[in-house]
Design a protein around this motif. Sequence first.
Motif, mmCIF file in Angstrom:
data_model
loop_
_atom_site.group_PDB
_atom_site.id
_atom_site.type_symbol
_atom_site.label_atom_id
_atom_site.label_comp_id
_atom_site.label_asym_id
_atom_site.label_seq_id
_atom_site.Cartn_x
_atom_site.Cartn_y
_atom_site.Cartn_z
ATOM 1 N N ASP A 347 0.783 -1.350 -0.348
ATOM 2 C CA ASP A 347 0.168 0.515 0.065
ATOM 3 C C ASP A 347 0.879 1.460 -0.152
ATOM 4 O O ASP A 347 1.618 1.502 1.016
ATOM 5 N N VAL A 348 1.161 2.051 -1.541
ATOM 6 C CA VAL A 348 2.120 3.213 -1.202
ATOM 7 C C VAL A 348 0.707 4.294 -1.269
ATOM 8 O O VAL A 348 -0.094 4.277 -2.143
ATOM 9 N N PRO A 349 1.526 5.127 -0.634
ATOM 10 C CA PRO A 349 0.012 6.420 -0.198
ATOM 11 C C PRO A 349 0.522 7.199 -1.688
ATOM 12 O O PRO A 349 1.746 7.337 -1.798
ATOM 13 N N ALA A 350 -0.523 7.880 -2.478
ATOM 14 C CA ALA A 350 -0.488 8.837 -3.217
ATOM 15 C C ALA A 350 -1.422 10.447 -2.826
ATOM 16 O O ALA A 350 -2.310 10.203 -1.997
ATOM 17 N N LYS A 351 -0.973 11.395 -4.032
ATOM 18 C CA LYS A 351 -2.547 12.124 -3.514
ATOM 19 C C LYS A 351 -2.460 13.090 -4.932
ATOM 20 O O LYS A 351 -1.641 12.895 -6.452
ATOM 21 N N PHE A 352 -3.941 13.779 -5.273
ATOM 22 C CA PHE A 352 -4.193 14.141 -6.402
ATOM 23 C C PHE A 352 -3.174 15.418 -6.537
ATOM 24 O O PHE A 352 -3.567 15.678 -5.788
ATOM 25 N N VAL A 353 -2.697 16.115 -7.779
ATOM 26 C CA VAL A 353 -1.983 17.104 -7.393
ATOM 27 C C VAL A 353 -2.571 17.801 -9.365
ATOM 28 O O VAL A 353 -3.580 16.850 -10.438
ATOM 29 N N LYS A 354 -2.640 19.042 -9.567
ATOM 30 C CA LYS A 354 -3.063 19.405 -10.363
ATOM 31 C C LYS A 354 -1.689 18.914 -11.599
ATOM 32 O O LYS A 354 -0.656 18.938 -11.827
ATOM 33 N N THR A 355 -2.210 18.589 -12.589
ATOM 34 C CA THR A 355 -1.858 18.879 -14.347
ATOM 35 C C THR A 355 -1.477 19.632 -15.279
ATOM 36 O O THR A 355 -2.616 20.780 -15.212
#
Length: 360
Positions: A347-355
């Motif tokens: 389980d690797v943490p991630a987050k939504f970012v702008k493109t």
Amino acid sequence: MSELKRTPLNEYYHEHGAKLVDFGGWEMPVQFSSIKEEHTAVREDVGIFDVSHMGEIRVTGSEAEEFLNYALTNDVTKLTDVKAQYTTIANEKGGVIDDLVIYKLAENDYLLIPNAGNTESDFAWLKAIEGYDAVVENVSADYGQLAVQGPSARALVQKFTETDLSGLKMFNFVTDVQVDGKDVIISQSGYTGEDGFELYCKPEDTVDLWKLFVDNGALECGLGARDTLRLEAGLPLHGQDLSPEITPLEARIGFAVKVDKGDFIGQPALKEQKENGAPRRLSGFEITGKGIARTDYEVYDTEGNKVGYVTSGTQSPTTKRSIGFALVDTDFYELDKEFIIKVRNKDVPAKFVKTPFHKN
């Protein structure tokens, strides 16, 4: 196994030790030196790509415009003979059969540039559309194609032509250009997020033009750098971020869909999504833990519910971040929201970012 197709530069690759791979049935260079070096050259100076594997489909006839407006999602009537257009071929459900660029060469004379692996299926799809006075021809064998990309690309190409390129903006193009005495179409376009041009030439001129630009400072680049560059620039790839199961609205290229232009293939489904919202959303993310997300890795919320999957992922050479696109439930998406990606059962943490992840 069928034999791989080859571009006019194939012999050159073998002579110069390029690392070759099977890419959609074509023998293509994944890299010449290293992906990182090639990527950096395009971001900081100038690189050159062989894109002769891309297809060329010509559409002519008294109803060519009406035919294409029915076959494609964007509004073909808005085209001029100096401005190209990004568009898609959709199926009846609105899914993306292919994304492509279209050029209006003259009245009732259009050139479509499909993705390499889709050229034959796109051609068959278009040929099957009846009821229009339009002739569809696969003219891919008549063209070589090179992409010269990077902040120094404009000055480099300008060196070898008397045609003034200084005023060309994104998707502008000029025909009947002489580059070092060779007849080309020059399009201010590319797949890297940088300034630069795509040059359509005769197959027999491809090697000479390649050598000309390489001898004058362009670094030879392969598919590896092309992929990291396009992902940093937030550009989708057909077969991963776009597919017959993913609509242009889900993939957030809705600008290429004009639902009110009249009847076209996929219009009812796409109009419904435009009015009521797409159920899924192609969303940029960065990994906040350790790891690189790859295509088809599963995406979960922090409670362990599956909410989507990764379509593209890489380690960004420019930003040094682990980035990617995930197709997730629209209701789940929120900028900066944290979630989990299963990377090799971890389980690797991630987050939504702008493109885009990088803007030149």
